[in-house]
Design an enzyme around this catalytic site. Sequence first.
Site, PDB file in Angstrom:
ATOM      1  N   HIS A 134      17.022  28.581  -6.178  1.00  0.00           N
ATOM      2  CA  HIS A 134      16.425  29.750  -6.841  1.00  0.00           C
ATOM      3  C   HIS A 134      15.854  29.360  -8.193  1.00  0.00           C
ATOM      4  O   HIS A 134      16.355  28.445  -8.868  1.00  0.00           O
ATOM      5  CB  HIS A 134      17.450  30.877  -6.998  1.00  0.00           C
ATOM      6  CG  HIS A 134      18.593  30.563  -7.924  1.00  0.00           C
ATOM      7  ND1 HIS A 134      18.572  30.862  -9.268  1.00  0.00           N
ATOM      8  CD2 HIS A 134      19.810  29.991  -7.697  1.00  0.00           C
ATOM      9  CE1 HIS A 134      19.718  30.486  -9.820  1.00  0.00           C
ATOM     10  NE2 HIS A 134      20.483  29.955  -8.890  1.00  0.00           N
ATOM     11  N   ASP A 167      15.047  32.043 -10.410  1.00  0.00           N
ATOM     12  CA  ASP A 167      15.359  33.126 -11.341  1.00  0.00           C
ATOM     13  C   ASP A 167      16.579  32.746 -12.174  1.00  0.00           C
ATOM     14  O   ASP A 167      17.415  31.940 -11.763  1.00  0.00           O
ATOM     15  CB  ASP A 167      15.581  34.445 -10.620  1.00  0.00           C
ATOM     16  CG  ASP A 167      16.742  34.414  -9.631  1.00  0.00           C
ATOM     17  OD1 ASP A 167      16.883  33.404  -8.909  1.00  0.00           O
ATOM     18  OD2 ASP A 167      17.520  35.387  -9.582  1.00  0.00           O
ATOM     19  N   ASP A 177      21.446  26.043 -14.185  1.00  0.00           N
ATOM     20  CA  ASP A 177      21.518  26.948 -13.033  1.00  0.00           C
ATOM     21  C   ASP A 177      20.195  27.669 -12.849  1.00  0.00           C
ATOM     22  O   ASP A 177      19.975  28.732 -13.426  1.00  0.00           O
ATOM     23  CB  ASP A 177      22.656  27.943 -13.257  1.00  0.00           C
ATOM     24  CG  ASP A 177      22.913  28.833 -12.059  1.00  0.00           C
ATOM     25  OD1 ASP A 177      22.466  28.512 -10.948  1.00  0.00           O
ATOM     26  OD2 ASP A 177      23.566  29.873 -12.249  1.00  0.00           O
ATOM     27  N   GLU A 201      18.257  35.256  -6.674  1.00  0.00           N
ATOM     28  CA  GLU A 201      19.643  34.855  -6.448  1.00  0.00           C
ATOM     29  C   GLU A 201      20.583  35.451  -7.476  1.00  0.00           C
ATOM     30  O   GLU A 201      21.714  35.806  -7.171  1.00  0.00           O
ATOM     31  CB  GLU A 201      19.752  33.325  -6.465  1.00  0.00           C
ATOM     32  CG  GLU A 201      21.047  32.781  -5.864  1.00  0.00           C
ATOM     33  CD  GLU A 201      22.173  32.670  -6.865  1.00  0.00           C
ATOM     34  OE1 GLU A 201      23.318  32.435  -6.423  1.00  0.00           O
ATOM     35  OE2 GLU A 201      21.947  32.803  -8.077  1.00  0.00           O
ATOM     36  N   GLU A 202      20.104  35.579  -8.711  1.00  0.00           N
ATOM     37  CA  GLU A 202      20.950  36.089  -9.785  1.00  0.00           C
ATOM     38  C   GLU A 202      21.019  37.614  -9.792  1.00  0.00           C
ATOM     39  O   GLU A 202      21.833  38.184 -10.522  1.00  0.00           O
ATOM     40  CB  GLU A 202      20.435  35.610 -11.149  1.00  0.00           C
ATOM     41  CG  GLU A 202      20.392  34.103 -11.322  1.00  0.00           C
ATOM     42  CD  GLU A 202      21.773  33.467 -11.421  1.00  0.00           C
ATOM     43  OE1 GLU A 202      22.773  34.186 -11.255  1.00  0.00           O
ATOM     44  OE2 GLU A 202      21.842  32.245 -11.661  1.00  0.00           O
ATOM     45  N   HIS A 230      24.786  29.869 -17.466  1.00  0.00           N
ATOM     46  CA  HIS A 230      24.880  31.248 -17.946  1.00  0.00           C
ATOM     47  C   HIS A 230      25.343  31.335 -19.400  1.00  0.00           C
ATOM     48  O   HIS A 230      25.515  32.438 -19.918  1.00  0.00           O
ATOM     49  CB  HIS A 230      25.813  32.097 -17.066  1.00  0.00           C
ATOM     50  CG  HIS A 230      25.315  32.325 -15.680  1.00  0.00           C
ATOM     51  ND1 HIS A 230      25.773  33.357 -14.883  1.00  0.00           N
ATOM     52  CD2 HIS A 230      24.397  31.675 -14.930  1.00  0.00           C
ATOM     53  CE1 HIS A 230      25.175  33.315 -13.707  1.00  0.00           C
ATOM     54  NE2 HIS A 230      24.329  32.298 -13.720  1.00  0.00           N
TER      55      HIS A 230
END
Length: 382
Positions: free
Chosen positions: A68, A70, A101, A134-135, A352
């Site tokens: 991903h 995003d 990530d 995905e997030e 994150h």
Amino acid sequence: MTDPVALTADLVRCQSVTPQEGGALDLLANRLAAAGFTCVRVDRDGIANLFARWGKKGAARTFGFNGHTDVVPVGDASDWSVDPFGAEQRDGYLWGRGATDMKSGVAAFAAAAMDFVTETPPDGAVILTLTGDEEGDATDGTAALLDWMDAQGEAMAVCLVGEPTCPQTMGEMIKIGRRGSLTARFVATGVQGHVAYPHRAQNPLPVLVRLLDRLASHELDTGTDYFDASTLAITTVDTGNPATNVIPAICRATINIRFNDAHNAASLTDWLRQEAAIATDGTGVEISLTTQVSGESFITPPGPLSDLVAQAVQAETGVSPVLSTSGGTSDARFVRHHCPVVEFGLVGKTMHQVDEHVDIEQIKVLKRIYQRILGDYFALSQ
């Protein structure tokens, strides 16, 4: 040779905070198309997704990558010591939201795939499925790509998800499954009244609190062959009652269960309903229950795919990876319905976080691992 570090930096500069595409998938589509990939945007309900294939449709030997582009929001940008979307490189790290990530993972497998098909065109196909969801809720991301692939007759024989999987050291862990996740929301309804006259009210709080204690104290299991014990966490209890002399009529609570393959969402929901019925029996309080399932538990048993990945990791890092099912959910929960899937990526310690960053050398190593996996996979068919 495609530089995965430069590609990571280009992706980090794309402000693709869920659900914004931010130019990340357009960038990848242009690079992949130039390397001979057929690229198709598979957008659904405002979510951007990209399907890319090199080789013939329907090839028996088809290796897939999933990832991903995003990212989660940056929070307060003033808390960062760098521009969250500046992709600054210093002290051996590349800094920015999504650096870990998982734009570095996407860059590594995209670079590996492009160089591999250019240098040693395989007898088969390489597919990349890339999502911008995905997030977020993830309902229109990888799930949409797989729905489209089924409708178009596109298929991966095996798939590797490039999420960060290593806790501390590059190469130490491959994910061969994930626990399921179920969120349950309870609403306990009684009768509001004055605290000085409790016999005229029906307080829902003691009933709900006893239920929550019963649930939290219960041992769901002691673990299974491939999974640790399932866990249940109380995440919030709310009445919205600012008064000290009022018994509230309603109280709400939320729990989350991370469960292994000894359970499924349906069996856990049945158990929660039974426990709620026991807690309210004879009390005059009613408890309603709603559940949301992010994914069922799944396992890709150790075998050819995990062996293939482990051997490549060992060859490039000197580390023998363990096979794990730890962590939260990932898009592998969707892919597992399509084909065997495992996950392998770099160290995810800063994902994150404020000042998210990635070790630049790890990006280079990750590309080499992915390229070795492709070479070994297609060599097996000869």
